[in-house]
Design a protein around this motif. Structure first.
Motif, mmCIF file in Angstrom:
data_model
loop_
_atom_site.group_PDB
_atom_site.id
_atom_site.type_symbol
_atom_site.label_atom_id
_atom_site.label_comp_id
_atom_site.label_asym_id
_atom_site.label_seq_id
_atom_site.Cartn_x
_atom_site.Cartn_y
_atom_site.Cartn_z
ATOM 1 N N GLU A 327 19.431 50.582 13.184
ATOM 2 C CA GLU A 327 20.764 51.144 13.608
ATOM 3 C C GLU A 327 21.869 50.348 14.076
ATOM 4 N N HIS A 328 23.077 50.708 13.383
ATOM 5 C CA HIS A 328 24.153 49.884 13.739
ATOM 6 C C HIS A 328 24.933 50.332 14.836
ATOM 7 N N HIS A 329 25.306 49.613 15.952
ATOM 8 C CA HIS A 329 26.227 49.788 17.179
ATOM 9 C C HIS A 329 27.591 49.824 16.850
ATOM 10 N N TYR A 330 27.975 49.823 15.498
ATOM 11 C CA TYR A 330 29.256 49.534 15.039
ATOM 12 C C TYR A 330 29.562 50.148 13.906
ATOM 13 N N VAL A 331 30.781 50.652 13.550
ATOM 14 C CA VAL A 331 31.177 51.289 12.444
ATOM 15 C C VAL A 331 31.913 50.619 11.533
ATOM 16 N N ASN A 332 31.554 50.244 10.419
ATOM 17 C CA ASN A 332 32.139 49.649 9.261
ATOM 18 C C ASN A 332 32.396 50.780 8.081
ATOM 19 N N ILE A 333 33.631 51.330 8.036
ATOM 20 C CA ILE A 333 33.670 52.651 7.581
ATOM 21 C C ILE A 333 34.324 52.126 6.072
ATOM 22 N N GLY A 334 33.576 52.697 5.139
ATOM 23 C CA GLY A 334 33.985 52.254 3.410
ATOM 24 C C GLY A 334 34.977 53.447 3.319
ATOM 25 N N ILE A 335 35.971 52.985 2.576
ATOM 26 C CA ILE A 335 36.907 53.763 2.056
ATOM 27 C C ILE A 335 36.852 53.798 0.291
ATOM 28 N N ALA A 336 36.411 54.609 -0.562
ATOM 29 C CA ALA A 336 36.241 54.525 -1.890
ATOM 30 C C ALA A 336 37.703 54.411 -2.522
ATOM 31 N N ALA A 337 38.072 53.379 -3.319
ATOM 32 C CA ALA A 337 39.338 53.399 -3.717
ATOM 33 C C ALA A 337 39.214 53.353 -5.466
ATOM 34 N N ALA A 338 39.838 53.929 -6.089
ATOM 35 C CA ALA A 338 40.058 54.127 -7.570
ATOM 36 C C ALA A 338 40.855 53.043 -7.957
ATOM 37 N N THR A 339 40.638 51.890 -8.801
ATOM 38 C CA THR A 339 41.531 51.067 -9.289
ATOM 39 C C THR A 339 41.201 50.818 -10.735
ATOM 40 N N GLY A 340 42.360 50.064 -11.430
ATOM 41 C CA GLY A 340 42.107 50.075 -12.835
ATOM 42 C C GLY A 340 41.004 49.210 -13.088
ATOM 43 N N ARG A 341 40.413 48.467 -12.330
ATOM 44 C CA ARG A 341 39.031 47.753 -12.529
ATOM 45 C C ARG A 341 37.690 48.312 -12.271
#
Length: 469
Positions: A327-341
């Motif tokens: 269980e993490h006591h911090y939040v590393n929030i990922g944001i999905a990003a569409a790129t040319g790659r």
């Protein structure tokens, strides 16, 4: 003394990387920490700084080649003192442009060779001169000089080699350099049309059209070999084959691993977000917030951070090897990003400590960096929960697939103006659908549903953030 530089582990545990382009040529004089190449891993494009100051003797790979970690990449002729200092062992890790720009070695360190990732050349130091390449060096290899290429190039790009006039590296972004490489075009021959001097995709396309390098056009020089990673058409042009590499390969492997490892469950919730859209409009009119782009995605990210405090199961991971739930006591929030790659999911570190304005700025910077192909490998690692904004494509909802190692991912749908029950009457309201996928090993249906309702409540009534906070 001859020094051989091996491709280092880029800090991701990946066994290989694709050489995007060299920024030096054989015979060039390079300085310590000068960028010598751009390489693309399954996660990001990174720049490799030179570990030595000296003369480039041999380039062991070409653009488009896949190089194994530990394989020879480049050989230098290095002065005796620098070569001796380089013999000290150190763990080599590729540095990002940001890390290189921030690090300033102490004066006594200037003579030391850089072991990739140990900082950048001192600020204010003179840029090392790069030996200008002759017309022959700029022309394609093979049967002769490509006159169409040379005629289309800017005048100063085809000058005869002059040692007194250094040849600067063409200014462009990694996606543009990749596009040019796929077309087999040397950016040194392309002229920037804008006042900034940065070569854009449109500049490359215009140049390619003049020399017949666009897909479907007749090539200016018969027998020119296609770029290693460019799409390849079969006879009759009924199919196109594109090598599976880089981000696309990594994303495919991760999604298959996730889909067949974590038992996915997806729940949906449609929410009246009129109060949120009205709040966002009020932000736009606030002079103190000019320059900050606060949108629905930023509010959703804030709502997720608040809801994870009440539902830590969604901010955990299943550690199969250790037989533990972490269980993490911090939040590393990922944001999905569409790129040319392809799709990348960089994450915002310690998002739980950020204000709404800070989150909005972080999301904007993250997206701009991802589109430019400059996302650092470290920003792709360590995520604890992710958000994907399918609403920007006009989609109402979907069933997002978890990032491996994460317990939840939220899909934010499009905001639509439609009839909705409001205070006992039918009114036009701003409505949005949320979709939450979660790992059923870690999260029960009740926990997942309550989490989604809490996120929806913040979007329905932003004032509830005062209660959850």
């Amino acid at each position: 003394m001859i020094q051989e530089f091996l491709l280092p582990d880029l800090g991701e545990g990946l066994p290989e990387a694709e050489l995007v382009q060299w920024t030096v040529a054989e015979g060039d004089e390079v300085a310590l920490n000068q960028t010598i190449a751009e390489v693309e891993t399954a996660k990001a494009v990174v720049e490799l700084p030179s570990p030595f100051a000296g003369i480039v003797r041999t380039l062991h790979a070409q653009a488009g080649d896949v190089v194994q970690v530990g394989a020879p990449l480049i050989t230098f002729d290095v002065a005796g003192a620098e070569a001796s200092a380089a013999s000290a062992p150190a763990e080599a890790v590729a540095s990002t442009p940001t890390e290189k720009a921030d690090a300033v070695p102490a004066p006594e360190e200037k003579a030391q060779p850089n072991l990739v990732g140990y900082g950048a050349a001192p600020r204010g130091s003179a840029r090392p001169r790069r030996r200008a390449r002759s017309v022959a060096a700029l022309a394609p290899t093979g049967g002769g000089t490509d006159t169409a290429v040379l005629e289309a190039a800017p005048h100063d790009a085809i000058r005869v080699a002059e040692p007194e006039r250094p040849l600067e590296r063409p200014r462009s972004t990694p996606p543009v350099r990749r596009f040019a490489k796929d077309l087999g075009i040397d950016l040194a021959l392309v002229e920037a049309s804008g006042a900034s001097g940065i070569i854009t995709r449109a500049d490359v396309e215009a140049y390619a059209a003049r020399v017949g390098r666009l897909p479907g056009a007749e090539p200016a020089m018969a027998g020119a070999a296609p770029a290693a990673s460019a799409p390849r058409r079969e006879a009759g042009e009924r199919t196109t084959r594109t090598p599976i590499r880089g981000v696309r390969k990594h994303t495919a492997e991760a999604m298959v691993r996730s889909a067949f490892t974590a038992p996915h469950v997806t729940t949906f919730l449609t929410v009246d977000v009129t109060a949120t859209t009205e709040l966002i409009e009020s932000f736009k009119a606030d002079r103190s917030l000019q320059g900050h782009k606060i949108g629905v995605l930023a509010v959703a990210a804030k709502a997720v951070c608040l809801a994870l405090r009440k539902h830590p199961e969604l901010n955990s991971k299943w550690d199969e090897a250790a037989g533990e739930i972490v269980e993490h006591h911090y939040v590393n929030i990922g944001i999905a990003a569409a790129t040319g790659r392809g799709l990348v999911v960089p994450n915002i570190k310690d998002a739980q400590d950020m204000s709404l304005v800070e989150l909005a700025d972080a999301i904007r910077d993250l997206a701009e960096t991802a589109r430019a192909g400059k996302t650092a490998p470290a920003d792709m690692m360590g995520g604890t929960f992710s958000i994907t904004n399918v609403g920007v494509f006009g989609v109402d909802a979907g069933t997002p697939i978890l990032n491996p190692g994460e317990a939840g991912i939220l899909a934010v749908g499009a905001v639509r103006r439609q009839p909705w029950e409001h205070r006992g009457e039918i009114a036009l309201r701003d409505v949005m659908t949320l979709a939450l996928s979660f790992d059923h090993r870690l999260v029960d249906g009740e926990q997942g549903s309550k989490f989604l309702v809490d996120v929806g409540d913040v979007l329905r009534e932003p004032g509830r953030a005062m209660l959850l906070g």
